[in-house]
Design a protein around this motif. Structure first.
Motif, PDB file in Angstrom:
ATOM      1  N   ASP A 169       0.853  -1.206   0.000  1.00  0.00           N
ATOM      2  CA  ASP A 169       0.000   0.000   0.000  1.00  0.00           C
ATOM      3  C   ASP A 169       0.878   1.241   0.000  1.00  0.00           C
ATOM      4  O   ASP A 169       0.440   2.333  -0.333  1.00  0.00           O
ATOM      5  N   LEU A 170       2.154   1.044   0.445  1.00  0.00           N
ATOM      6  CA  LEU A 170       3.073   2.176   0.550  1.00  0.00           C
ATOM      7  C   LEU A 170       4.471   1.719   0.132  1.00  0.00           C
ATOM      8  O   LEU A 170       4.938   0.664   0.555  1.00  0.00           O
ATOM      9  N   PHE A 171       5.100   2.527  -0.714  1.00  0.00           N
ATOM     10  CA  PHE A 171       6.489   2.296  -1.142  1.00  0.00           C
ATOM     11  C   PHE A 171       7.307   3.507  -0.710  1.00  0.00           C
ATOM     12  O   PHE A 171       6.967   4.645  -1.059  1.00  0.00           O
ATOM     13  N   VAL A 172       8.357   3.243   0.095  1.00  0.00           N
ATOM     14  CA  VAL A 172       9.188   4.349   0.591  1.00  0.00           C
ATOM     15  C   VAL A 172      10.617   4.141   0.095  1.00  0.00           C
ATOM     16  O   VAL A 172      11.170   3.057   0.267  1.00  0.00           O
ATOM     17  N   SER A 173      11.185   5.146  -0.536  1.00  0.00           N
ATOM     18  CA  SER A 173      12.556   5.065  -1.032  1.00  0.00           C
ATOM     19  C   SER A 173      13.426   5.956  -0.157  1.00  0.00           C
ATOM     20  O   SER A 173      13.107   7.139   0.024  1.00  0.00           O
ATOM     21  N   ILE A 174      14.503   5.400   0.404  1.00  0.00           N
ATOM     22  CA  ILE A 174      15.324   6.152   1.364  1.00  0.00           C
ATOM     23  C   ILE A 174      16.797   6.135   0.934  1.00  0.00           C
ATOM     24  O   ILE A 174      17.389   5.067   0.774  1.00  0.00           O
ATOM     25  N   GLY A 175      17.372   7.320   0.730  1.00  0.00           N
ATOM     26  CA  GLY A 175      18.817   7.431   0.534  1.00  0.00           C
ATOM     27  C   GLY A 175      19.344   6.796  -0.729  1.00  0.00           C
ATOM     28  O   GLY A 175      20.402   6.171  -0.718  1.00  0.00           O
ATOM     29  N   THR A 176      18.620   6.973  -1.830  1.00  0.00           N
ATOM     30  CA  THR A 176      19.152   6.443  -3.084  1.00  0.00           C
ATOM     31  C   THR A 176      18.982   7.471  -4.193  1.00  0.00           C
ATOM     32  O   THR A 176      18.012   8.218  -4.239  1.00  0.00           O
ATOM     33  N   SER A 177      19.939   7.457  -5.106  1.00  0.00           N
ATOM     34  CA  SER A 177      19.966   8.481  -6.170  1.00  0.00           C
ATOM     35  C   SER A 177      19.029   8.130  -7.321  1.00  0.00           C
ATOM     36  O   SER A 177      18.780   8.935  -8.197  1.00  0.00           O
ATOM     37  N   GLY A 178      18.540   6.875  -7.328  1.00  0.00           N
ATOM     38  CA  GLY A 178      17.675   6.478  -8.438  1.00  0.00           C
ATOM     39  C   GLY A 178      18.454   6.402  -9.742  1.00  0.00           C
ATOM     40  O   GLY A 178      17.952   6.682 -10.827  1.00  0.00           O
ATOM     41  N   ALA A 179      19.718   5.993  -9.631  1.00  0.00           N
ATOM     42  CA  ALA A 179      20.599   5.963 -10.823  1.00  0.00           C
ATOM     43  C   ALA A 179      20.699   4.571 -11.434  1.00  0.00           C
ATOM     44  O   ALA A 179      21.057   4.412 -12.581  1.00  0.00           O
ATOM     45  N   VAL A 180      20.416   3.539 -10.648  1.00  0.00           N
ATOM     46  CA  VAL A 180      20.687   2.175 -11.100  1.00  0.00           C
ATOM     47  C   VAL A 180      19.400   1.360 -11.128  1.00  0.00           C
ATOM     48  O   VAL A 180      18.612   1.374 -10.185  1.00  0.00           O
ATOM     49  N   TYR A 181      19.229   0.657 -12.224  1.00  0.00           N
ATOM     50  CA  TYR A 181      18.050  -0.198 -12.425  1.00  0.00           C
ATOM     51  C   TYR A 181      18.399  -1.638 -12.108  1.00  0.00           C
ATOM     52  O   TYR A 181      19.576  -2.010 -12.156  1.00  0.00           O
ATOM     53  N   PRO A 182      17.414  -2.466 -11.827  1.00  0.00           N
ATOM     54  CA  PRO A 182      15.967  -2.205 -11.768  1.00  0.00           C
ATOM     55  C   PRO A 182      15.486  -1.472 -10.523  1.00  0.00           C
ATOM     56  O   PRO A 182      14.355  -1.024 -10.481  1.00  0.00           O
ATOM     57  N   ALA A 183      16.341  -1.253  -9.512  1.00  0.00           N
ATOM     58  CA  ALA A 183      15.875  -0.609  -8.265  1.00  0.00           C
ATOM     59  C   ALA A 183      15.245   0.750  -8.536  1.00  0.00           C
ATOM     60  O   ALA A 183      14.203   1.087  -7.968  1.00  0.00           O
TER      61      ALA A 183
END
Ligand code: BV8
Length: 228
Positions: A169-183
């Motif tokens: 129901d909730l997705f929380v992203s903490i401390g990542t640059s969002g540079a690398v996939y698939p994450a």
């Protein structure tokens, strides 16, 4: 957090930054003048195994001198107290979530403190250096590599991660640059699957526009604030 039952939390190097573990960006992604992308690959290991083993031996030793911080501890508390489903999917290869007491942790990029025998395929807990090519505890072959997912390799736990995202129901992203996939794509998967999305990061990440809400500041402040 009413009406929230199932939570997926993605963490990156920023959650360990205040424990003194360098993020990929703070080093400018450099180590001994090598770009991490150039060292964290099977090709680099085939080309110059000593360079890669030294890189991981140095980082494996370094994490053993670090302690979990208030963000790790807040997430461990949430994990212990949360009655619904909760999964901490970490891109980090340190063990600070576990040392803070978190249980429901999935290391999608492997773990510094494991070694993987390329002969018998067994993974063993390993805290010492690999540069001296020690024998595999299982088969004795001198074929141990870091049990870390390199660029171009399949991340661990993808089925479990998507099973958790489908229920989240909730997705929380903490401390990542969002540079690398698939994450870096999980926030979009979560949205498409109907979850609310929250980013907790020092600064807007590359994917910040995909989040319903974003809070910026050091993890040791904004993660406990969110958990409370
Ligand atoms: C795969 C382990 C196939 C190793 C890591 C072209 C386009 C798109 C994708 C690709 C492409 N070419 C190739 C790809 C795929 C590739 C990729 O994404 N490349 C990138 C460079 C474009 N991905 C892969 O190869 C992956 N495998 O795709 O397999 C597949 C896929 C799915 C299904 C089947 C097959 C494997 C990638 C794994 C690589 N291994 N780590 C090691 O640690 O040595 S990656 C490593 O970097 C991390 O694990 C993480 O994933 C990634 C980014 O690091 P972050 O954790 O985000 O850290 P960073 O420093 O970047 O950012 C820190 C953040 O924290 C910042 O935002 C900062 O503001 C914030 N921060 C700092 N201090 C604080 C803070 N926040 C709060 N408080 C603070 N105090």
């Amino acid at each position: 957090m009413d009406a929230i039952r199932n939570i997926v939390i993605l963490t990156g190097a920023g959650v360990s930054a205040e424990s003194g573990i360098d993020t990929f960006r703070s080093e400018g992604g450099l180590w001994e003048q090598h770009r991490v992308e150039d060292v964290a690959t099977p090709e680099a290991f085939a080309r110059d195994p000593e360079l890669v083993l030294r890189f991981y031996d140095m980082r494996r030793a370094a994490i053993q001198t670090k302690e979990p911080n208030a963000a790790h501890r807040a997430l461990a508390r949430l994990d212990a107290e949360w009655a619904g489903e909760l999964l901490i999917v970490t891109q980090n290869v340190d063990d600070l979530h576990e040392r803070a007491g978190a249980r429901r942790v999935l290391h999608m990029h492997g773990e510094h403190l494991n070694a993987w025998c390329t002969e018998c395929d067994v993974r063993s807990r390993w805290i010492g250096p690999l540069i001296e090519r020690p024998p595999c505890p299982r088969c004795g072959a001198r074929a141990l590599r870091p049990d870390v997912v390199w660029f171009g390799e399949m991340p661990y736990g993808m089925e479990d991660i998507f099973a958790a995202l489908r229920k989240a129901d909730l997705f929380v992203s903490i401390g990542t640059s969002g540079a690398v996939y698939p994450a870096a794509g999980f926030v979009r998967n979560a949205r498409d699957l109907g979850a609310a999305t929250l980013e907790l990061n020092l600064e807007p990440s590359q994917g910040t526009a995909w989040f319903d809400e974003a809070r910026h500041g050091p993890a040791t402040r904004i993660v406990p604030e969110w958990v409370e």
